[in-house]
Design a protein around this motif. Structure first.
Motif, mmCIF file in Angstrom:
data_model
loop_
_atom_site.group_PDB
_atom_site.id
_atom_site.type_symbol
_atom_site.label_atom_id
_atom_site.label_comp_id
_atom_site.label_asym_id
_atom_site.label_seq_id
_atom_site.Cartn_x
_atom_site.Cartn_y
_atom_site.Cartn_z
ATOM 1 N N THR A 309 -27.211 -7.844 -2.692
ATOM 2 C CA THR A 309 -26.471 -6.721 -2.125
ATOM 3 C C THR A 309 -26.897 -6.566 -0.673
ATOM 4 N N LEU A 310 -25.970 -6.756 0.242
ATOM 5 C CA LEU A 310 -26.293 -6.777 1.661
ATOM 6 C C LEU A 310 -26.300 -5.371 2.252
ATOM 7 N N VAL A 311 -27.156 -5.190 3.236
ATOM 8 C CA VAL A 311 -27.203 -3.924 3.972
ATOM 9 C C VAL A 311 -25.923 -3.806 4.803
ATOM 10 N N PRO A 312 -25.226 -2.682 4.751
ATOM 11 C CA PRO A 312 -23.993 -2.532 5.529
ATOM 12 C C PRO A 312 -24.202 -2.859 7.002
ATOM 13 N N GLY A 313 -23.359 -3.744 7.497
ATOM 14 C CA GLY A 313 -23.417 -4.109 8.906
ATOM 15 C C GLY A 313 -24.478 -5.146 9.223
ATOM 16 N N ALA A 314 -25.240 -5.601 8.244
ATOM 17 C CA ALA A 314 -26.302 -6.587 8.478
ATOM 18 C C ALA A 314 -26.171 -7.692 7.427
ATOM 19 N N ARG A 315 -25.481 -8.756 7.776
ATOM 20 C CA ARG A 315 -25.138 -9.782 6.795
ATOM 21 C C ARG A 315 -26.313 -10.681 6.432
ATOM 22 N N THR A 316 -27.454 -10.557 7.087
ATOM 23 C CA THR A 316 -28.628 -11.350 6.740
ATOM 24 C C THR A 316 -29.788 -10.466 6.293
ATOM 25 N N THR A 317 -29.450 -9.298 5.797
ATOM 26 C CA THR A 317 -30.455 -8.391 5.233
ATOM 27 C C THR A 317 -29.935 -7.904 3.886
ATOM 28 N N TYR A 318 -30.807 -7.928 2.874
ATOM 29 C CA TYR A 318 -30.372 -7.531 1.537
ATOM 30 C C TYR A 318 -31.318 -6.475 0.986
ATOM 31 N N LEU A 319 -30.876 -5.803 -0.064
ATOM 32 C CA LEU A 319 -31.628 -4.709 -0.657
ATOM 33 C C LEU A 319 -32.288 -5.135 -1.960
ATOM 34 N N VAL A 320 -33.538 -4.703 -2.132
ATOM 35 C CA VAL A 320 -34.243 -4.843 -3.407
ATOM 36 C C VAL A 320 -34.902 -3.503 -3.700
ATOM 37 N N ASP A 321 -34.503 -2.922 -4.812
ATOM 38 C CA ASP A 321 -35.007 -1.590 -5.188
ATOM 39 C C ASP A 321 -34.805 -0.584 -4.057
ATOM 40 N N GLY A 322 -33.691 -0.712 -3.359
ATOM 41 C CA GLY A 322 -33.345 0.225 -2.295
ATOM 42 C C GLY A 322 -33.976 -0.063 -0.960
ATOM 43 N N ARG A 323 -34.849 -1.053 -0.881
ATOM 44 C CA ARG A 323 -35.517 -1.382 0.381
ATOM 45 C C ARG A 323 -34.891 -2.622 0.999
ATOM 46 N N ALA A 324 -34.772 -2.610 2.306
ATOM 47 C CA ALA A 324 -34.157 -3.727 3.023
ATOM 48 C C ALA A 324 -35.153 -4.872 3.198
ATOM 49 N N GLU A 325 -34.687 -6.095 2.934
ATOM 50 C CA GLU A 325 -35.494 -7.294 3.161
ATOM 51 C C GLU A 325 -34.678 -8.257 4.009
ATOM 52 N N PRO A 326 -35.215 -8.690 5.141
ATOM 53 C CA PRO A 326 -34.473 -9.663 5.953
ATOM 54 C C PRO A 326 -34.548 -11.050 5.321
ATOM 55 N N MET A 327 -33.464 -11.783 5.436
ATOM 56 C CA MET A 327 -33.491 -13.173 5.002
ATOM 57 C C MET A 327 -34.357 -13.997 5.928
ATOM 58 N N GLY A 328 -34.974 -15.015 5.394
ATOM 59 C CA GLY A 328 -35.638 -15.992 6.238
ATOM 60 C C GLY A 328 -34.600 -16.904 6.865
ATOM 61 N N ARG A 329 -34.996 -17.562 7.938
ATOM 62 C CA ARG A 329 -34.071 -18.460 8.622
ATOM 63 C C ARG A 329 -34.810 -19.712 9.046
ATOM 64 N N GLN A 330 -34.371 -20.847 8.546
ATOM 65 C CA GLN A 330 -35.025 -22.116 8.849
ATOM 66 C C GLN A 330 -34.042 -23.008 9.596
ATOM 67 N N GLU A 331 -34.333 -23.302 10.852
ATOM 68 C CA GLU A 331 -33.448 -24.154 11.633
ATOM 69 C C GLU A 331 -33.560 -25.606 11.167
ATOM 70 N N VAL A 332 -32.431 -26.283 11.157
ATOM 71 C CA VAL A 332 -32.347 -27.672 10.710
ATOM 72 C C VAL A 332 -31.582 -28.460 11.763
ATOM 73 N N THR A 333 -32.203 -29.510 12.279
ATOM 74 C CA THR A 333 -31.566 -30.348 13.282
ATOM 75 C C THR A 333 -31.344 -31.745 12.727
ATOM 76 N N VAL A 334 -30.109 -32.224 12.841
ATOM 77 C CA VAL A 334 -29.722 -33.532 12.311
ATOM 78 C C VAL A 334 -29.258 -34.414 13.465
ATOM 79 N N ALA A 335 -29.786 -35.632 13.523
ATOM 80 C CA ALA A 335 -29.324 -36.609 14.509
ATOM 81 C C ALA A 335 -28.028 -37.243 14.011
ATOM 82 N N VAL A 336 -27.038 -37.361 14.918
ATOM 83 C CA VAL A 336 -25.705 -37.819 14.526
ATOM 84 C C VAL A 336 -25.217 -38.913 15.464
#
Length: 789
Positions: A309-336
């Motif tokens: 369940t995402l926090v309104p207006g924050a598509r990379t933050t979700y709720l657990v037991d009513g508390r907001a938790e930010p998603m982690g973000r891991q950058e991935v670089t691919v040679a093409v």
């Protein structure tokens, strides 16, 4: 065994980037660059089957890696690129990856594997002590395997490789221990993360795309496709009172998920023979002197999805037991590799949650989905297979399972020389009780377990006897030990033996009291007829010969259940109406099906006509322009849980699809100029070799699968899946008597004499008599030995 994911992610990712040696020859290999730490002997018998012996695990891996490279270096070299996330660098981003179980774009594949490598999961697992991480023996085996593979590559040279597929290619090179560990980790994830590679790779793009309209869609998950048969026969089922086992895994016939047949020996420590998946230095399905085991794909859930369940207006933050938790973000670089051959880079990101990676599909402004894979950090199964190889009986195998608790996504069936048999689902299953599932499930879909990620009460539980939190321990697992038999054909554990139905296990392990598929039913009927002597194969009870003949009898249960009623319809209605209203004379077709032997042998005239008719029965159809009718509503007698082995049965000839299915099949044959007597030998091939057998849906035990529909020339695309490593073992007090056949043969090298030799055996219904003892191996008159020092 894993079906292909929904291709809805394509628009998301698109914007990212618009020797057979002479008889009795002894070869002394030149000195190696490893300081002489390893030594092994490789002896090859019929069909190139290698028997590898060494004084320790490192040497055993060394010999195995060398032998495997001799036969399959190009497949391994390509798969290593996949595991490293380097396919786009060499073949471009848009080309399809070499993963035959889930072929996706190179870019999506590279992004996923680069994410896994950079996540640190492998480093963390390898840092743990046994049994959580690999044992010292397993580490030595892997290191030796790498050294042996690289030794072969160094000795031969890329420019002189015997396989033209990769000879002289710049992408062929040495492998590392990390590559082998990644291969094992990926194998463990086949029932989970590997089914969602594309969705995980698309996470970063989904997080940035414009918000979608909120909708209650469920995410598209993938479940293991049906495949594999297994029988463990005890002293009460065999003629001489010995334990016996039939292994019939249905894995792909191409690519990195093929089996390699091998015999591995450390005198006084290990002596095991069987099938080993490409790139893995141990036997997965096999036997030693007194114990045999095999696997089929489990029906249990090996992952869950969590709806965030995402926090309104924050598509990379979700709720657990009513508390907001930010998603982690891991950058991935691919040679093409870009147009003109230049190498560019594409950078994306994978978002993560407390549950696991966030999936780049069905991500709205209010919700997203995360994958929790019970096998995400599991390598314990590799040591468990080594423990199987050293076990001497069923109780020892059970102790090994309890100690390691590592089987990733498969059931285990085993038999020993004392006539004991055993079935268990010891696979890694998320600890989700029936009560928790009812309380936390967010979608009413029995095929996919999606839990509420907004409540910590929906986290997986734990058992005191489990090796790690979050999974069920041994006490909860479905298990059955018998003196007659246990069997499985990828159904749930319920009817492992109909005389003692398994019940009471958590629902995540599978259902009970539900309809069994036709392959499960025909397998159980084959056992019942053999035990009664009613199958025409002689006196009741199994022998090694009748086990082989039963397993490859090519029965078609759908024909046995339906053909009598179809004959009656044919007599009453010689002209039938096709689905478009055309009138079709079906008399010749009916005569062909009446004369057909009901089998799927090479020369079974009418078997292909039946298949096309049966496929037509199961295509969605409409009545009176209404909604689609149930695809199998044509059964005369519906399923009855009180008669699960004999229902459903019979053909409801009043159902309109019956008439149209036969008329459509006849018209398609006639339009293409194909004989109604078309046989499997004419219609099915693997390369140039005709292949017998029929399909899963028809109710065929030793089934095959082709890559598409029947063509105008009367040929299906090549067989790509089906019976792969057939092994029938009788465990006598004097030692094992074993018959095997590797359906696609030992080598993927088209120039090898062992590229199709066993395939031709399989085509003719023949088997290889295994050489297991020293006397049997030494007696082979054309024994070829390679001594590595």
């Amino acid at each position: 065994m894993i079906t292909t994911a929904s291709r809805r992610l394509a628009p998301v990712l698109a914007p990212v980037l618009t020797t057979v040696l002479a008889a009795s020859l002894l070869v002394a290999a030149p000195a190696s660059a490893d300081g002489g730490r390893y030594s092994a002997d490789i002896r090859r018998t019929e069909y190139g089957i290698p028997h590898i012996s060494a004084k320790d695990h490192g040497g055993l891996g060394y010999g195995y890696g060398y032998a495997f490279a001799q036969d399959n270096v190009c497949v391994m070299a390509s798969w290593v690129l996949t595991l490293r996330g380097e396919r786009s660098r060499h073949f471009g981003a848009e080309a399809t990856s070499d993963d035959v179980m889930d072929p996706i774009s190179n870019l999506a594949s590279d992004a996923y594997y680069t994410y896994v490598r950079s996540s640190g999961v492998l480093r963390r697992v390898l840092a743990r002590p046994a049994p959580y991480g690999p044992s010292a023996e397993l580490r030595a085996l892997v290191d030796g395997y790498v050294a042996g593979y690289n030794r072969y590559l160094s000795d031969t040279g890329v420019a002189r490789l015997p396989d033209p597929t990769c000879r002289g290619k710049e992408w062929v090179g040495p492998i590392t221990a990390s590559d082998v560990w990644m291969n094992l980790l990926d194998l463990g994830r086949l029932g989970g993360s590997s089914s969602f590679k594309e969705a995980i790779a698309a996470s970063g793009q989904a997080a940035r795309k414009p918000p979608q309209e909120d909708k209650p869609d469920r995410p598209d998950g993938k479940t293991p496709a049906p495949g594999s048969n297994a029988w463990a026969l005890g002293r009460e089922a065999t003629r001489d009172g010995h334990g016996m086992l039939l292994a019939d895994p249905h894995f792909p016939w191409n690519g990195s998920r093929r089996f390699y047949q091998v015999h591995l020996t450390i005198p006084g420590v290990l002596d095991v023979s069987g099938g080993s998946l490409y790139g893995t230095p141990m036997v997965q399905i096999g036997h030693n002197a007194s114990l045999a085991w095999t696997h089929t794909v489990s029906h249990a859930d090996h992952f869950t999805l969590y709806r965030l369940t995402l926090v309104p207006g924050a598509r990379t933050t979700y709720l657990v037991d009513g508390r907001a938790e930010p998603m982690g973000r891991q950058e991935v670089t691919v040679a093409v590799r870009e147009a003109g051959g230049t190498i560019g880079q594409v950078t994306t990101a994978v978002h993560t949650s407390r549950y696991g990676p966030v999936l780049g599909m069905d991500w709205t402004r209010t919700s997203a989905f995360a994958l929790a894979d019970a096998n995400a950090a599991n390598l314990r199964f590799a040591d468990e297979w080594l423990a199987f190889a050293a076990a001497r009986d069923v109780p020892a195998l059970r102790r090994a399972q309890d100690a390691h608790q590592g089987m990733p996504f498969v059931y285990t069936l085993a038999a020993d020389s004392g006539g004991q048999t055993y079935f268990a689902d010891t696979s890694i299953v998320p600890h989700v009780t029936d009560e928790q599932a009812a309380r936390c499930r967010t979608f009413d879909d029995p095929g996919l377990l999606v839990l509420d990620g907004s409540r910590s009460a929906c986290l997986w539980g734990r058992d005191a006897d489990a090796v790690e939190p979050g999974i069920f321990g041994p006490a909860a697992q479905p298990r059955l030990a018998r003196a007659d038999y246990v069997t499985n054909a990828n159904a749930s554990p319920w009817l492992t033996n109909p005389a003692a139905p398994l019940t009471g296990y958590p629902r995540v392990y599978g259902d009970t009291g539900t309809r069994r598929d036709l392959r499960t039913r025909v397998g159980l009927d084959m056992i019942a007829q053999r035990l009664s002597g009613g199958d025409g194969l002689g006196a009741a009870g199994f022998t090694l010969d009748t086990l082989q003949r039963s397993a490859t009898g090519k029965r078609n249960l759908s024909a046995e259940l339906l053909r009598t009623d179809l004959r009656a319809l044919c007599r009453a209605r010689p002209v039938m109406t096709a689905s478009d209203g055309t009138k079709v004379d079906v008399r010749q077709a009916c005569a062909t099906l009446a004369a057909w032997d009901g089998r799927a042998r090479l020369d079974s005239r009418g078997a292909i006509l039946w298949r096309e008719f049966f496929l037509g029965l199961n295509r969605p159809h409409r009545r009176d322009d209404g909604p689609p009718a149930p695809p199998d509503g044509w059964w005369k007698v519906p399923f009855d849980a009180a008669q699960p082995l004999t229902t459903p049965r019979g053909l409801d000839v009043t159902h309109p699809v019956v008439e149209s299915a036969l008329a459509d099949a006849v018209r398609s044959f006639t339009a293409a100029g194909l004989p109604l007597t078309l046989t499997p030998g004419q219609a099915q091939r693997y390369g140039t070799v005709p292949v017998p057998g029929c399909t899963e849906g028809e109710g065929c035990f030793d089934r095959i699968r082709t890559g598409g529909e029947l063509g105008d020339q009367g040929r299906y695309p090549d067989v790509n899946t089906g019976s792969s490593f057939l092994m029938a073992v009788e465990l006598t007090p004097a030692g094992p008597r074993t018959r095997t056949v590797l359906t696609y043969s030992l080598s993927a090298n088209p120039a090898s004499p062992h590229h199709a030799d066993q395939t031709e055996l399989f085509s003719r219904g023949q088997w290889v008599s295994e050489r297991f003892t020293e006397a049997e191996i030494s007696a082979y008159p054309k024994l070829a030995t390679t001594r590595l020092r």
